[in-house]
Design a protein around this motif. Sequence first.
Motif, PDB file in Angstrom:
ATOM      1  N   MET A 198       0.864  -1.038  -0.207  1.00  0.00           N
ATOM      2  CA  MET A 198      -0.014   0.191  -0.159  1.00  0.00           C
ATOM      3  C   MET A 198       0.827   1.217  -0.026  1.00  0.00           C
ATOM      4  O   MET A 198       0.499   2.248  -0.697  1.00  0.00           O
ATOM      5  N   HIS A 199       1.879   1.128   0.913  1.00  0.00           N
ATOM      6  CA  HIS A 199       2.798   2.378   1.056  1.00  0.00           C
ATOM      7  C   HIS A 199       4.128   2.325   0.366  1.00  0.00           C
ATOM      8  O   HIS A 199       5.077   3.016   0.601  1.00  0.00           O
ATOM      9  N   THR A 200       4.189   1.204  -0.438  1.00  0.00           N
ATOM     10  CA  THR A 200       5.655   0.994  -0.991  1.00  0.00           C
ATOM     11  C   THR A 200       6.130   2.117  -1.862  1.00  0.00           C
ATOM     12  O   THR A 200       5.434   2.841  -2.500  1.00  0.00           O
ATOM     13  N   ASP A 201       7.568   2.642  -1.483  1.00  0.00           N
ATOM     14  CA  ASP A 201       8.284   3.476  -2.098  1.00  0.00           C
ATOM     15  C   ASP A 201       7.883   4.858  -1.637  1.00  0.00           C
ATOM     16  O   ASP A 201       8.443   6.182  -2.292  1.00  0.00           O
ATOM     17  N   ARG A 202       6.631   5.086  -0.747  1.00  0.00           N
ATOM     18  CA  ARG A 202       6.445   6.298  -0.515  1.00  0.00           C
ATOM     19  C   ARG A 202       7.356   6.936   0.527  1.00  0.00           C
ATOM     20  O   ARG A 202       8.077   5.947   1.544  1.00  0.00           O
ATOM     21  N   VAL A 203       7.286   8.042   1.005  1.00  0.00           N
ATOM     22  CA  VAL A 203       8.175   8.878   1.994  1.00  0.00           C
ATOM     23  C   VAL A 203       7.377   9.350   2.858  1.00  0.00           C
ATOM     24  O   VAL A 203       6.337  10.384   2.625  1.00  0.00           O
ATOM     25  N   TYR A 204       7.592   9.110   3.957  1.00  0.00           N
ATOM     26  CA  TYR A 204       6.711   9.735   5.074  1.00  0.00           C
ATOM     27  C   TYR A 204       7.681  10.140   6.175  1.00  0.00           C
ATOM     28  O   TYR A 204       8.691   9.522   6.562  1.00  0.00           O
ATOM     29  N   VAL A 205       7.068  11.073   6.795  1.00  0.00           N
ATOM     30  CA  VAL A 205       7.924  12.167   7.954  1.00  0.00           C
ATOM     31  C   VAL A 205       6.721  11.746   9.122  1.00  0.00           C
ATOM     32  O   VAL A 205       5.745  12.121   9.165  1.00  0.00           O
ATOM     33  N   VAL A 206       7.361  11.406  10.172  1.00  0.00           N
ATOM     34  CA  VAL A 206       6.690  10.945  11.478  1.00  0.00           C
ATOM     35  C   VAL A 206       7.441  11.844  12.492  1.00  0.00           C
ATOM     36  O   VAL A 206       8.402  11.700  13.156  1.00  0.00           O
ATOM     37  N   THR A 207       6.527  12.893  13.283  1.00  0.00           N
ATOM     38  CA  THR A 207       7.340  13.627  14.328  1.00  0.00           C
ATOM     39  C   THR A 207       7.143  12.813  15.810  1.00  0.00           C
ATOM     40  O   THR A 207       6.180  12.236  15.698  1.00  0.00           O
ATOM     41  N   GLY A 208       8.185  12.849  16.466  1.00  0.00           N
ATOM     42  CA  GLY A 208       7.938  12.464  17.936  1.00  0.00           C
ATOM     43  C   GLY A 208       7.995  10.731  17.694  1.00  0.00           C
ATOM     44  O   GLY A 208       7.368   9.852  18.361  1.00  0.00           O
ATOM     45  N   GLY A 209       8.841  10.293  16.697  1.00  0.00           N
ATOM     46  CA  GLY A 209       8.567   8.969  16.209  1.00  0.00           C
ATOM     47  C   GLY A 209       9.667   8.054  16.904  1.00  0.00           C
ATOM     48  O   GLY A 209       9.874   6.772  16.115  1.00  0.00           O
ATOM     49  N   THR A 210      10.273   8.321  17.905  1.00  0.00           N
ATOM     50  CA  THR A 210      11.389   7.574  18.587  1.00  0.00           C
ATOM     51  C   THR A 210      10.640   6.636  19.706  1.00  0.00           C
ATOM     52  O   THR A 210      11.416   5.651  20.366  1.00  0.00           O
ATOM     53  N   ARG A 211       9.316   6.859  19.955  1.00  0.00           N
ATOM     54  CA  ARG A 211       8.983   6.056  21.394  1.00  0.00           C
ATOM     55  C   ARG A 211       7.396   6.108  21.158  1.00  0.00           C
ATOM     56  O   ARG A 211       6.524   6.646  20.352  1.00  0.00           O
ATOM     57  N   GLY A 212       6.740   5.267  21.989  1.00  0.00           N
ATOM     58  CA  GLY A 212       5.193   5.242  21.922  1.00  0.00           C
ATOM     59  C   GLY A 212       4.520   5.069  20.791  1.00  0.00           C
ATOM     60  O   GLY A 212       5.002   4.174  19.823  1.00  0.00           O
ATOM     61  N   ILE A 213       3.436   5.738  20.643  1.00  0.00           N
ATOM     62  CA  ILE A 213       2.507   5.693  19.450  1.00  0.00           C
ATOM     63  C   ILE A 213       3.419   6.054  18.220  1.00  0.00           C
ATOM     64  O   ILE A 213       3.103   5.444  17.043  1.00  0.00           O
ATOM     65  N   GLY A 214       4.233   7.106  18.358  1.00  0.00           N
ATOM     66  CA  GLY A 214       4.903   7.469  17.203  1.00  0.00           C
ATOM     67  C   GLY A 214       5.763   6.308  16.610  1.00  0.00           C
ATOM     68  O   GLY A 214       5.866   6.220  15.405  1.00  0.00           O
ATOM     69  N   ALA A 215       6.467   5.571  17.562  1.00  0.00           N
ATOM     70  CA  ALA A 215       7.593   4.728  17.004  1.00  0.00           C
ATOM     71  C   ALA A 215       6.716   3.536  16.415  1.00  0.00           C
ATOM     72  O   ALA A 215       7.264   2.950  15.341  1.00  0.00           O
ATOM     73  N   ALA A 216       5.506   3.146  16.822  1.00  0.00           N
ATOM     74  CA  ALA A 216       4.630   2.084  16.292  1.00  0.00           C
ATOM     75  C   ALA A 216       4.187   2.518  14.974  1.00  0.00           C
ATOM     76  O   ALA A 216       4.094   1.786  13.988  1.00  0.00           O
ATOM     77  N   ILE A 217       3.819   3.989  14.678  1.00  0.00           N
ATOM     78  CA  ILE A 217       3.315   4.342  13.525  1.00  0.00           C
ATOM     79  C   ILE A 217       4.549   4.338  12.302  1.00  0.00           C
ATOM     80  O   ILE A 217       4.584   3.791  11.422  1.00  0.00           O
ATOM     81  N   ALA A 218       5.644   4.545  12.776  1.00  0.00           N
ATOM     82  CA  ALA A 218       6.910   4.575  12.033  1.00  0.00           C
ATOM     83  C   ALA A 218       7.151   3.291  11.649  1.00  0.00           C
ATOM     84  O   ALA A 218       7.676   3.026  10.300  1.00  0.00           O
ATOM     85  N   GLN A 219       7.165   2.299  12.500  1.00  0.00           N
ATOM     86  CA  GLN A 219       7.405   0.796  12.207  1.00  0.00           C
ATOM     87  C   GLN A 219       6.451   0.351  11.327  1.00  0.00           C
ATOM     88  O   GLN A 219       6.853  -0.437  10.424  1.00  0.00           O
ATOM     89  N   GLY A 220       5.282   0.891  11.527  1.00  0.00           N
ATOM     90  CA  GLY A 220       4.057  -0.073  10.645  1.00  0.00           C
ATOM     91  C   GLY A 220       4.447   0.459   9.228  1.00  0.00           C
ATOM     92  O   GLY A 220       4.036  -0.189   8.314  1.00  0.00           O
ATOM     93  N   LEU A 221       4.489   1.917   9.046  1.00  0.00           N
ATOM     94  CA  LEU A 221       4.676   2.286   7.846  1.00  0.00           C
ATOM     95  C   LEU A 221       5.931   1.728   7.053  1.00  0.00           C
ATOM     96  O   LEU A 221       5.859   1.396   5.980  1.00  0.00           O
ATOM     97  N   ARG A 222       7.170   1.361   7.796  1.00  0.00           N
ATOM     98  CA  ARG A 222       8.196   0.826   7.277  1.00  0.00           C
ATOM     99  C   ARG A 222       7.933  -0.632   7.012  1.00  0.00           C
ATOM    100  O   ARG A 222       8.181  -1.139   5.850  1.00  0.00           O
TER     101      ARG A 222
END
Length: 239
Positions: free
Chosen positions: A1-25
Amino acid sequence: MHTDRVYVVTGGTRGIGAAIAQGLRDDGARVCVLARQPDPAEGVAVDLADPSSVPAAFERVLDRWGRIDGLVNNAGISKVGPSLDYDLADFARILDVNVTSLFACSQAAAKAMAAQGGGSIVSIASMTSFTGQPERAAYIASKHAVLGLTRALANDWGPHGIRVNAVSPGYIRTDLTTDLIARGVLDVDAIEGRMPLRRFGQPSDVVGAVKFLLSAEAGYTTGQALVVDGGWTVNGYFK
């Protein structure tokens, strides 16, 4: 779904943000994390308590990743305290991070998206964007503002092909809530007993909502707030 897209996630080093970043990866996307101390291989350092630092951070993102297809405004801070004695400097700092920097990040990303022909912005609001809670005046004011910005920017940037939405989580199992439960600050039985779904949310519940709003499946959705709270805000009954 998100292959080759570039996403920016602020506060993505812990908690919900880290989960979002990993889910997109996990979906094959390239993810840039904006935080005070990100992994240099995965992000750009920026102090969102200083909104003036945001444009330069996004220049570094574009220099390195080349484009921005989506932005997740996840970074946020809070402080609990009685509003009669709430320190104005703390109030201002919370608004700087939760509102002014969120706008600055959205603006910087939107400029890149407009040049590309479109994109998607998702901001993490809160179930308290619709309600009040004691001793959280600055946080709740900021989360109400996030919804206002979501609706305003959806109007402004829709003609550029940019969709702007929000996800409003309720009680989610993170390291922070687990610690609060262990210390007796949160009463799990009381909270879950009030929720129609009778459970705390998991980070994956928020990740799924964010992925949907970023995706083409939500291509006709903008200016909306998707509430992910187990039904907390629709239950007005207290036992």
